[in-house]
Write a protein that holds these residues in place. Structure first.
Motif, PDB file in Angstrom:
ATOM      1  N   LEU A   1       0.605  -1.177  -0.170  1.00 57.04           N
ATOM      2  CA  LEU A   1       0.405  -0.014  -0.389  1.00 57.04           C
ATOM      3  C   LEU A   1       0.869   1.364  -0.182  1.00 57.04           C
ATOM      4  O   LEU A   1       0.218   2.262  -0.446  1.00 57.04           O
ATOM      5  CB  LEU A   1      -0.482   0.182   0.776  1.00 57.04           C
ATOM      6  N   ARG A   2       2.023   1.300   0.694  1.00 53.27           N
ATOM      7  CA  ARG A   2       2.331   2.623   0.678  1.00 53.27           C
ATOM      8  C   ARG A   2       3.261   2.482  -0.228  1.00 53.27           C
ATOM      9  O   ARG A   2       3.842   4.112  -1.163  1.00 53.27           O
ATOM     10  CB  ARG A   2       3.616   2.251   1.519  1.00 53.27           C
ATOM     11  N   ALA A   3       4.096   1.257  -1.187  1.00 50.88           N
ATOM     12  CA  ALA A   3       4.303   2.182  -1.997  1.00 50.88           C
ATOM     13  C   ALA A   3       3.469   2.333  -3.549  1.00 50.88           C
ATOM     14  O   ALA A   3       4.041   2.775  -4.956  1.00 50.88           O
ATOM     15  CB  ALA A   3       5.496   0.591  -3.080  1.00 50.88           C
ATOM     16  N   HIS A   4       2.463   1.282  -3.807  1.00 51.95           N
ATOM     17  CA  HIS A   4       1.483   2.137  -4.212  1.00 51.95           C
ATOM     18  C   HIS A   4       0.908   3.236  -4.112  1.00 51.95           C
ATOM     19  O   HIS A   4       0.705   4.265  -5.063  1.00 51.95           O
ATOM     20  CB  HIS A   4       0.193   1.148  -4.166  1.00 51.95           C
ATOM     21  N   ALA A   5       1.228   3.613  -2.879  1.00 49.34           N
ATOM     22  CA  ALA A   5       0.710   5.151  -2.709  1.00 49.34           C
ATOM     23  C   ALA A   5       1.738   6.266  -3.659  1.00 49.34           C
ATOM     24  O   ALA A   5       1.875   7.004  -3.856  1.00 49.34           O
ATOM     25  CB  ALA A   5       0.462   5.758  -0.600  1.00 49.34           C
ATOM     26  N   ASP A   6       3.067   5.715  -3.638  1.00 50.08           N
ATOM     27  CA  ASP A   6       4.496   6.794  -3.430  1.00 50.08           C
ATOM     28  C   ASP A   6       4.320   6.729  -5.267  1.00 50.08           C
ATOM     29  O   ASP A   6       3.967   7.620  -5.713  1.00 50.08           O
ATOM     30  CB  ASP A   6       5.513   6.084  -3.080  1.00 50.08           C
ATOM     31  N   PHE A   7       3.287   5.389  -5.741  1.00 48.54           N
ATOM     32  CA  PHE A   7       2.950   5.141  -7.185  1.00 48.54           C
ATOM     33  C   PHE A   7       2.701   6.251  -8.349  1.00 48.54           C
ATOM     34  O   PHE A   7       3.148   6.824  -8.854  1.00 48.54           O
ATOM     35  CB  PHE A   7       2.930   3.913  -7.603  1.00 48.54           C
ATOM     36  N   LEU A   8       0.823   6.591  -7.016  1.00 43.69           N
ATOM     37  CA  LEU A   8       0.010   7.047  -7.571  1.00 43.69           C
ATOM     38  C   LEU A   8       0.664   8.649  -6.941  1.00 43.69           C
ATOM     39  O   LEU A   8      -0.231   9.823  -8.264  1.00 43.69           O
ATOM     40  CB  LEU A   8      -1.034   7.215  -6.683  1.00 43.69           C
ATOM     41  N   GLU A   9       1.281   9.519  -6.511  1.00 45.92           N
ATOM     42  CA  GLU A   9       1.419  10.218  -6.356  1.00 45.92           C
ATOM     43  C   GLU A   9       2.801  11.039  -7.434  1.00 45.92           C
ATOM     44  O   GLU A   9       2.779  11.892  -7.236  1.00 45.92           O
ATOM     45  CB  GLU A   9       2.415  10.414  -4.782  1.00 45.92           C
ATOM     46  N   ALA A  10       4.158   9.931  -7.128  1.00 42.14           N
ATOM     47  CA  ALA A  10       5.239  10.197  -8.416  1.00 42.14           C
ATOM     48  C   ALA A  10       4.570  10.049  -9.299  1.00 42.14           C
ATOM     49  O   ALA A  10       5.504  10.797 -10.556  1.00 42.14           O
ATOM     50  CB  ALA A  10       5.869   9.636  -7.740  1.00 42.14           C
ATOM     51  N   LYS A  11       4.117   9.379 -10.400  1.00 41.28           N
ATOM     52  CA  LYS A  11       3.974   8.383 -11.305  1.00 41.28           C
ATOM     53  C   LYS A  11       2.164   8.752 -11.983  1.00 41.28           C
ATOM     54  O   LYS A  11       2.418   9.744 -12.637  1.00 41.28           O
ATOM     55  CB  LYS A  11       4.140   7.236 -11.327  1.00 41.28           C
ATOM     56  N   ILE A  12       1.694   8.558 -11.012  1.00 43.31           N
ATOM     57  CA  ILE A  12       0.036   8.904 -12.006  1.00 43.31           C
ATOM     58  C   ILE A  12      -0.628   9.771 -11.589  1.00 43.31           C
ATOM     59  O   ILE A  12      -1.279  10.982 -13.078  1.00 43.31           O
ATOM     60  CB  ILE A  12      -1.083   7.745 -11.029  1.00 43.31           C
ATOM     61  N   ARG A  13      -0.025  10.959 -10.445  1.00 40.73           N
ATOM     62  CA  ARG A  13      -0.542  11.947 -10.618  1.00 40.73           C
ATOM     63  C   ARG A  13       0.041  13.540 -11.453  1.00 40.73           C
ATOM     64  O   ARG A  13      -0.158  14.400 -12.175  1.00 40.73           O
ATOM     65  CB  ARG A  13      -0.521  13.061  -8.578  1.00 40.73           C
ATOM     66  N   PRO A  14       1.089  13.238 -11.886  1.00 44.88           N
ATOM     67  CA  PRO A  14       1.711  13.936 -12.954  1.00 44.88           C
ATOM     68  C   PRO A  14       1.106  13.862 -14.471  1.00 44.88           C
ATOM     69  O   PRO A  14       0.855  14.226 -15.011  1.00 44.88           O
ATOM     70  CB  PRO A  14       3.045  13.250 -12.171  1.00 44.88           C
TER      71      PRO A  14
END
Length: 288
Positions: A260-273
């Protein structure tokens, strides 16, 4: 069941209600009769409220699932507590536009009459509960840490450790001897924890979007479960309504947390931009 209050064996009783109209009225009479028989210090007005709220919760459970439900009635030492477990994962909420629906008039009554009430996810569906009794601003403890004891009508007693974190005490007296295995199999030491509220779509359960919790669940221990892995505390995690990850030991819970932590980082770093860029590109090239 015992007819009077015991300092060591607080009254508790559980039974199943079939999905039949006459079963609801029988259940509410049984609940009131049980509490009267325990000789607990509650007023006649409280017993009237007990009958009304029990009827609402049980009726909702059988009407909206077309299935039987399980009812537990307890005296906490301060309050009467009624819990209704049904097979639907949909939690009750107030629908202002539909007062006849579950969570409409019935929920308004529960909110106005109960000292405390709530609902929680359950692997079987959900639990909806209410309490009636004095209010000092904080709910009374649900259990007495240390020891539970189930005594049969023949006088034999079975005891076990009751952890301080457990939200329920399975202590019971005068249990028919042939029902003891069923009572033991049903012992579940549980402590619920909440999850963040998110807008959830569940077309097979309700229409539209509802705020519901995700990644909430409970610490559970079933000391008589056939699976040895469930005889020690584990975490049962509800990903969203009706979708569970069951039986997590500390290592398994750590794995879920890391993902979940890794996916949250992925959403913030990759998907949001990527989303921001996609929206900007869309605004620049799309015409209505």
């Amino acid at each position: 069941m015992s007819d009077t209050i015991s300092d060591t064996c607080p009254p508790t009783f559980g039974f199943r209600v079939e999905a039949e109209s006459e079963a609801v009225s029988e259940a509410r009479r049984k609940i009131v009769a049980l509490v009267r028989g325990w000789d607990v210090p509650v007023s006649d007005n409280t017993l009237d409220d007990l009958e009304l709220l029990s009827t609402e919760l049980i009726t909702n459970a059988v009407r909206h699932t077309d299935s039987s439900c399980a009812v537990a009635v307890r005296w906490t030492g301060e309050r009467v507590r009624v819990e209704v477990t049904d097979v639907s994962p949909a939690r009750p909420y107030r629908r202002h536009s539909s007062p006849e629906a579950e969570g409409g008039r019935g929920l308004l009554l529960v909110e106005s009459l109960a000292t405390a009430w709530g609902s929680a996810p359950d692997p079987a569906g959900k639990v909806v509960w209410f309490e009636l009794g004095p209010s000092d601003g904080t709910p009374p403890p649900w259990s007495t840490p240390g020891k539970w004891t189930i005594t049969t009508d023949s006088g034999s007693a079975t005891s076990g450790y009751l952890p301080a974190w457990a939200e329920d005490d399975p202590t019971e007296v005068n249990v028919p001897l042939d029902q003891l295995p069923e009572r033991l199999a049903g012992i579940n030491h549980r402590n619920f924890f909440e999850g963040p509220m998110m807008p959830i779509n569940a077309p097979d359960v309700w229409d539209g979007v509802e705020e519901d919790a995700v990644f909430e669940g409970s610490i559970d221990c079933n000391p008589y479960d056939p699976d040895p892995g469930l005889r020690v505390p584990v975490v049962n995690l509800q990903v969203c309504v009706g979708r569970w990850i069951l039986g997590l030991d500390p290592h398994g819970l750590a794995e879920v947390t890391a993902k979940l932590r890794a996916h949250a980082d992925f959403l913030e770093a990759k998907i949001r931009p990527a989303l921001i860029a996609a929206r900007e590109d869309w605004a620049a090239h799309h015409t209505d």
